[in-house]
Design a protein around this motif. Structure first.
Motif, short mmCIF file in Angstrom:
data_model
loop_
_atom_site.label_atom_id
_atom_site.label_comp_id
_atom_site.label_asym_id
_atom_site.label_seq_id
_atom_site.Cartn_x
_atom_site.Cartn_y
_atom_site.Cartn_z
N PHE A 75 30.95 31.17 -11.86
CA PHE A 75 31.37 32.57 -11.65
C PHE A 75 30.18 33.52 -11.85
N MET A 76 29.38 33.25 -12.88
CA MET A 76 28.21 34.09 -13.17
C MET A 76 27.18 33.99 -12.03
N GLN A 77 26.96 32.75 -11.57
CA GLN A 77 25.98 32.51 -10.51
C GLN A 77 26.38 33.21 -9.21
N LEU B 249 33.80 36.23 -6.31
CA LEU B 249 34.49 35.77 -7.52
C LEU B 249 35.82 35.12 -7.21
N TYR C 251 25.07 28.66 -19.92
CA TYR C 251 25.59 28.85 -18.56
C TYR C 251 24.49 28.71 -17.51
N THR C 252 23.35 29.35 -17.76
CA THR C 252 22.27 29.35 -16.75
C THR C 252 21.68 27.96 -16.51
N LEU D 243 23.62 32.54 -23.50
CA LEU D 243 23.48 32.68 -22.04
C LEU D 243 22.92 31.42 -21.40
N PHE E 189 28.31 35.81 -8.90
CA PHE E 189 28.24 37.26 -9.10
C PHE E 189 26.82 37.77 -8.89
N ILE E 190 25.83 37.04 -9.43
CA ILE E 190 24.42 37.44 -9.28
C ILE E 190 24.01 37.39 -7.80
N PHE F 141 32.58 29.00 -15.78
CA PHE F 141 32.02 30.32 -16.02
C PHE F 141 30.58 30.43 -15.52
N SER F 142 29.83 29.31 -15.56
CA SER F 142 28.46 29.33 -15.03
C SER F 142 28.48 29.57 -13.52
N ARG G 24 33.05 26.03 -19.59
CA ARG G 24 31.66 26.50 -19.55
C ARG G 24 31.06 26.37 -18.14
#
Length: 444
Positions: A318-320, A369, A5-6, A2, A322-323, A315-316, A312
């Motif tokens: 996309f994750m950010q 997204l 990405y973070t 994880l 989403f949060i 995707f980081s 990578r």
């Protein structure tokens, strides 16, 4: 892991925040207009909503084309080729100016269409003088876009942000004075709001031009070209700008369609729709900032041919997003009964708007997204298939649901918004599959 990405989150944010604030600034102009006009009643708010549905369609077209300037300027800047940069800048600025005049004419001549869209007649009548004045703001707005995208290409993002903050403050002051007739100013109501927007857009242009023109290192860009206009540069701008404009129109068009569909349900339903749309569009601008960040960072990795990092980093982002959008979704649900009261003191309008905010909360996730995945694909210079995906998602899937379930005897406004939810979700899923397919292909 994880943390792979973070650890990218801060770098993503650092690139994104000036763009977020700049985009949010334009939406805040609409927010201020809506709150002040909402005090006049449901019909004036519905009229602004109806007028702005045409204006936003025009802006999507113009801004989409202007986005082509940034990557070409960045390319020339990387090569330290001032002559090439100057040619792109001046051709791009000319393109934006011509687009500004065309959009002005389109708005003026398309006004009568509003009479044939089954909208309340008194709402259409109120919208006409408002549209006349707003149409004139398209020329300075598009020239501002030309300068802004040029500055962004040189990584000078803060100046457009300063201009936007100044323009917003001016717009708030002029709205207050001209809508309600404060001090010795006449009470112009809707026309006052339009004049405030026009003056603030002229300010945007003048402010940014003066700052950029006075920068010593930018002097070479402002020397007029000796060569005549070149077709090849316009072609490059068109090939990059046209698909982007289409993507914005396909998505913006379905939101415009919700305004028109809500108008068939009456002025109060349309006012509620406008409130929910305005709130959702403000949070969307945060996602837009991360979408542009995806374009920049993915484009950099593509240039380096580091496809593992490309995937990578994407995707980081996309994750950010989403949060962040999940946080906004929670806020909409918790504050659904309060937020609409900021706009209007009409219990019926507030009740409908609070119901729509629950659906808006859900589609925050897919909306965030889809715009970041679209940005990542643009960074990979994949624009044609994503444009087709946008068309299918919004107009083959989303719009029919909005149209058939949005009738008064079916689900009304809620049905219209269920179509939005379906379209945005379909877009996010299909674009993700496209991105996943292309990046896996790059790795093998």
């Amino acid at each position: 892991m994880l943390t792979d990405y973070t650890k990218e989150f801060f770098k993503n944010y650092k690139l994104a925040y000036p763009i977020m604030l700049g985009q949010l600034g334009h939406i805040l102009v609409g927010f201020v207009d809506n709150i002040m006009i909402g005090q006049l009643g449901a019909a004036p708010l519905a009229a602004v909503s109806l007028g702005n549905s045409l204006v936003m369609f025009a802006l999507f077209l113009g801004i989409g084309f202007s986005f082509a300037i940034t990557p070409l300027i960045a390319e020339a800047d990387g090569e330290e080729d001032y002559i090439k940069g100057r040619q792109v800048f001046q051709h791009g600025l000319l393109m934006c100016g011509v687009l500004g005049i065309l959009l002005l004419l389109i708005l003026v001549f398309s006004k009568p269409v509003l009479y044939y869209l089954d909208q309340p007649e008194h709402v259409v009548e109120l919208a006409m003088p408002y549209l006349n004045i707003i149409a004139m703001s398209m020329f300075p707005m598009m020239l501002f876009q030309g300068f802004k995208q040029f500055a962004d290409g040189l990584s000078l993002t803060k100046y457009a942000m300063y201009a936007t903050i100044g323009a917003n403050l001016l717009n708030v002051l002029l709205n207050y004075l001209l809508i309600y007739g404060i001090w010795f100013f006449p009470r112009l109501e809707l026309e006052g709001a339009a004049i405030g927007t026009l003056v603030s857009r002229v300010f945007l242009l003048v402010f940014l031009f003066v700052i950029l023109f006075k920068k010593p290192k930018l002097k070479p860009y402002f020397v007029l070209m000796k060569k005549s206009l070149q077709k090849i540069i316009f072609k490059r701008l068109f090939n990059l700008g046209f698909p982007t404009a289409l993507q914005m129109i396909f998505e913006g068009g379905i939101f415009t369609a919700t305004v028109l569909l809500a108008g068939t349900l009456g002025a109060q339903a349309q006012a509620a729709n406008q409130i929910a749309l305005n709130l959702a569009s403000m949070t969307f601008m945060i996602a837009v900032g991360l979408g542009v960040t995806a374009t920049i960072r993915v484009g950099n990795q593509k240039g380096k041919k580091d496809f593992e990092s490309l995937r990578r980093i994407a995707f980081s982002i996309f994750m950010q997003v989403f949060i962040i959008m999940a946080g906004f979704a929670l806020g909409f649900i918790v504050l659904k009964d309060f937020l609409p009261t900021l706009y209007i003191d009409d219990i019926y309008v507030v009740t409908i708007a609070s119901q729509l905010l629950i659906i808006a909360a859900i589609f925050q996730l897919s909306d965030g997204l889809q715009v970041t995945i679209l940005g990542a694909l643009r960074g990979m210079q994949d624009v044609k298939i994503p444009t087709l995906i946008c068309f299918i998602a919004y107009w083959i899937i989303g719009f029919p649901i909005s149209y058939f379930t949005g009738k008064a005897d079916v689900l009304g406004n809620i049905g219209i918004w269920l179509g939005l939810l379906a379209g945005l979700t379909a877009s996010a899923i299909m674009l993700f599959f496209r991105f996943n397919y292309l990046t896996k292909k790059m790795l093998h």
